[in-house]
Design a protein around this motif. Structure first.
Motif, PDB file in Angstrom:
ATOM      1  N   ASN A 187       0.858  -1.184   0.000  1.00  0.00           N
ATOM      2  CA  ASN A 187       0.000   0.000   0.000  1.00  0.00           C
ATOM      3  C   ASN A 187       0.895   1.233   0.000  1.00  0.00           C
ATOM      4  O   ASN A 187       1.286   1.722   1.064  1.00  0.00           O
ATOM      5  CB  ASN A 187      -0.926   0.006   1.213  1.00  0.00           C
ATOM      6  N   TRP A 219     -10.283  -3.561  10.639  1.00  0.00           N
ATOM      7  CA  TRP A 219      -9.413  -2.568  10.033  1.00  0.00           C
ATOM      8  C   TRP A 219      -8.525  -3.203   8.968  1.00  0.00           C
ATOM      9  O   TRP A 219      -8.358  -2.687   7.878  1.00  0.00           O
ATOM     10  CB  TRP A 219      -8.571  -1.918  11.119  1.00  0.00           C
ATOM     11  N   GLN A 222     -10.770  -4.855   5.929  1.00  0.00           N
ATOM     12  CA  GLN A 222     -11.753  -3.954   5.319  1.00  0.00           C
ATOM     13  C   GLN A 222     -13.122  -4.057   5.973  1.00  0.00           C
ATOM     14  O   GLN A 222     -13.707  -3.064   6.343  1.00  0.00           O
ATOM     15  CB  GLN A 222     -11.879  -4.172   3.797  1.00  0.00           C
ATOM     16  N   ARG A 300      -9.922   1.777   3.215  1.00  0.00           N
ATOM     17  CA  ARG A 300     -10.424   0.398   3.237  1.00  0.00           C
ATOM     18  C   ARG A 300     -10.810  -0.035   1.824  1.00  0.00           C
ATOM     19  O   ARG A 300     -10.630  -1.194   1.446  1.00  0.00           O
ATOM     20  CB  ARG A 300     -11.627   0.274   4.172  1.00  0.00           C
ATOM     21  N   ALA A 301     -11.359   0.874   1.056  1.00  0.00           N
ATOM     22  CA  ALA A 301     -11.686   0.537  -0.337  1.00  0.00           C
ATOM     23  C   ALA A 301     -10.416   0.271  -1.133  1.00  0.00           C
ATOM     24  O   ALA A 301     -10.377  -0.635  -1.974  1.00  0.00           O
ATOM     25  CB  ALA A 301     -12.488   1.671  -0.976  1.00  0.00           C
ATOM     26  N   GLY A 303      -7.617  -0.959   0.077  1.00  0.00           N
ATOM     27  CA  GLY A 303      -7.134  -2.274   0.495  1.00  0.00           C
ATOM     28  C   GLY A 303      -7.949  -3.426  -0.049  1.00  0.00           C
ATOM     29  O   GLY A 303      -7.460  -4.552  -0.151  1.00  0.00           O
ATOM     30  N   SER A 304      -9.180  -3.141  -0.424  1.00  0.00           N
ATOM     31  CA  SER A 304     -10.063  -4.197  -0.920  1.00  0.00           C
ATOM     32  C   SER A 304      -9.599  -4.782  -2.249  1.00  0.00           C
ATOM     33  O   SER A 304      -9.982  -5.899  -2.604  1.00  0.00           O
ATOM     34  CB  SER A 304     -11.494  -3.662  -1.064  1.00  0.00           C
ATOM     35  N   TYR A 308     -10.362  -8.704  -1.764  1.00  0.00           N
ATOM     36  CA  TYR A 308     -11.573  -9.247  -2.374  1.00  0.00           C
ATOM     37  C   TYR A 308     -11.357  -9.485  -3.868  1.00  0.00           C
ATOM     38  O   TYR A 308     -10.601  -8.772  -4.522  1.00  0.00           O
ATOM     39  CB  TYR A 308     -12.743  -8.269  -2.217  1.00  0.00           C
ATOM     40  N   ILE A 316     -18.620  -0.656   1.488  1.00  0.00           N
ATOM     41  CA  ILE A 316     -17.529  -0.322   2.402  1.00  0.00           C
ATOM     42  C   ILE A 316     -17.833   0.986   3.127  1.00  0.00           C
ATOM     43  O   ILE A 316     -17.635   1.093   4.352  1.00  0.00           O
ATOM     44  CB  ILE A 316     -16.204  -0.236   1.633  1.00  0.00           C
ATOM     45  N   TRP A 320     -18.274   1.352   7.332  1.00  0.00           N
ATOM     46  CA  TRP A 320     -17.448   2.205   8.174  1.00  0.00           C
ATOM     47  C   TRP A 320     -18.221   3.401   8.719  1.00  0.00           C
ATOM     48  O   TRP A 320     -17.919   3.890   9.813  1.00  0.00           O
ATOM     49  CB  TRP A 320     -16.177   2.607   7.430  1.00  0.00           C
TER      50      TRP A 320
END
Length: 426
Positions: A187, A219, A222, A300-301, A303-304, A308, A316, A320
């Protein structure tokens, strides 16, 4: 299609491919490697690996096994999860199980650790992106505080016989730094968003994780609806007791005058916190909650894309938003559980306008003298850590999530009536 990492030296960083990800070479390689080496997401496999790593076999109370199973099932039972998500979950669970073994083993060898006293700890809490990290790092510069650097949180107890290398550096620090470099490769926005270098002061939620508790996996992964359901159905007091035990262990290794801790999850656990730490002082930070939601949902999006096979940014955002709303509602409803005079509100705009004035206020409220030495240590930290050193993230709720800030802010009207913070996201 491949993508180059963003220019992390840029003043402003913007994720342009949130809805339609373009993976970096490092992300594609990690996904492919995990597909070739899938993890065995079973309790037996995790515990066996932890025993092998440590040479120990006593985990203490086995009540954690149920929670470990829920964590693993969060990935194992979701066909939309990638093999990389499974690999990361397995490795994390092994790390926490191994830590649990080390902690239990140390306490068995040195039972007097239980006699350590945790006196008047200072807990900082508030939503992410409201100044908690900056405040805790400022205060931790005062060497009288016993704080929690990430390298210690990552592995509270060293392996038996393990000590600093010839360079004087703890091997746990070295391992933590390597993990940080891997995270940055996965990331490239992480350093700008939330640095996790070994020296950074970390959330005590990492210590909860050794009891397979807390919102850590939400966290990291996600979303975790199975775990959330389990978490909300159970009282968290026992996990605060476990936290206290681990703090005693860390204090036994390296004493300090007073513990300084922080975690957003304390917002919805003020009752258990005060039951286990009855002489605690709580500092609660406040800022436009829309900013906290858009920051968390955006990252989080992002990291998805590796967690996923397919994902929906709207889902998402809702997850959150709900989590942040829940934290704030509990913080408003339960603040009376903290004795009068032992909770302090810190507003982000005032904190940024007068940093040292806010620090002085915290010291007064905590009943501590802000000595000249402490003041000099804090100022030295500020000089060495300029804001936005790695660039700053920019967000766009409308473009990325199809929602206006005003509509999202309506969800937090109950909070804004109590804490009328300035609107930052328009």
């Amino acid at each position: 299609m491949n993508a180059s990492p963003p220019n992390v030296g840029a003043a402003k960083l913007r994720i342009e491919d949130l809805r339609d990800p373009v993976l970096t070479d490092a992300q594609r390689a990690a996904l492919a490697h995990a597909e070739r080496h899938p993890a065995d997401l079973t309790v037996d496999a995790v515990l066996a690996r932890a025993r092998t790593i440590t040479g120990l076999d006593d985990f203490g109370s086995d009540d954690f096994v149920e929670r470990l199973r829920v964590w693993l099932d969060e990935i194992r039972l979701d066909p939309n999860r990638t093999a990389l998500a499974g690999r990361i979950m397995f490795d994390l669970c092994v790390k926490y199980a191994a830590n649990r073994l080390r902690i239990t083993g140390l306490l068995a060898r040195h039972p007097k650790i239980h006699d350590q006293e945790i006196v008047a700890p200072l807990f900082i809490t508030g939503l992410p992106r409201t100044g908690t990290t900056h405040l805790v790092n400022l205060l931790a510069a005062d060497t009288r505080f016993r704080s929690l650097p990430l390298w210690e949180a990552d592995q509270p107890v060293p392996d038996r016989g393990e000590g600093p290398g010839v360079d004087g550096v703890d091997p746990r620090y070295v391992r933590c730094d390597r993990a940080w470099q891997r995270m940055r490769a996965g990331n490239p926005y992480l350093a700008a968003w939330h640095p996790m270098n070994p020296d950074s002061i970390h959330e005590d939620i990492e210590l909860w994780a050794n009891d397979f508790a807390g919102y850590n996996i939400e966290w990291i992964f996600q979303m975790a609806p199975r775990w959330r359901e389990h978490y909300l159905a159970h009282d968290q007091t026992s996990h605060y007791r476990y936290l206290k035990t681990v703090l005693k262990v860390l204090q036994w290794y390296r004493p300090g005058e007073r513990w300084l801790l922080k975690c957003p999850q304390h917002l919805e656990n003020l009752g258990p916190l005060m039951e286990v730490f009855p002489d605690a002082t709580v500092v609660m930070t406040h800022r436009d909650p829309v900013g906290a939601v858009q920051s968390a949902a955006t990252m989080r999006a992002y990291g998805s894309r590796t967690a996923y096979r397919r994902f929906d940014v709207a889902e998402i955002l809702e997850y959150w938003t709900d989590l942040m709303e829940r934290l704030l509602r509990a913080g408003v409803d339960d603040r009376h559980l903290v004795p009068e005079g032992r909770i302090l509100d810190v507003y982000f705009d005032r904190f940024m306008a007068d940093t040292m004035g806010t620090v002085e206020q915290v010291y007064r409220h905590a009943g501590m003298e802000l000595t000249e030495r402490a003041r000099a240590e804090i100022i030295a930290y500020v000089d060495a850590h300029p804001r936005d050193k790695h660039g700053s993230m920019t967000y766009d709720l409308r473009a990325d999530f199809g929602i206006t800030p005003e509509r999202l802010r309506d969800r937090f009207a109950f909070y804004l009536r109590q804490h009328p913070v300035p609107v930052e996201v328009r």
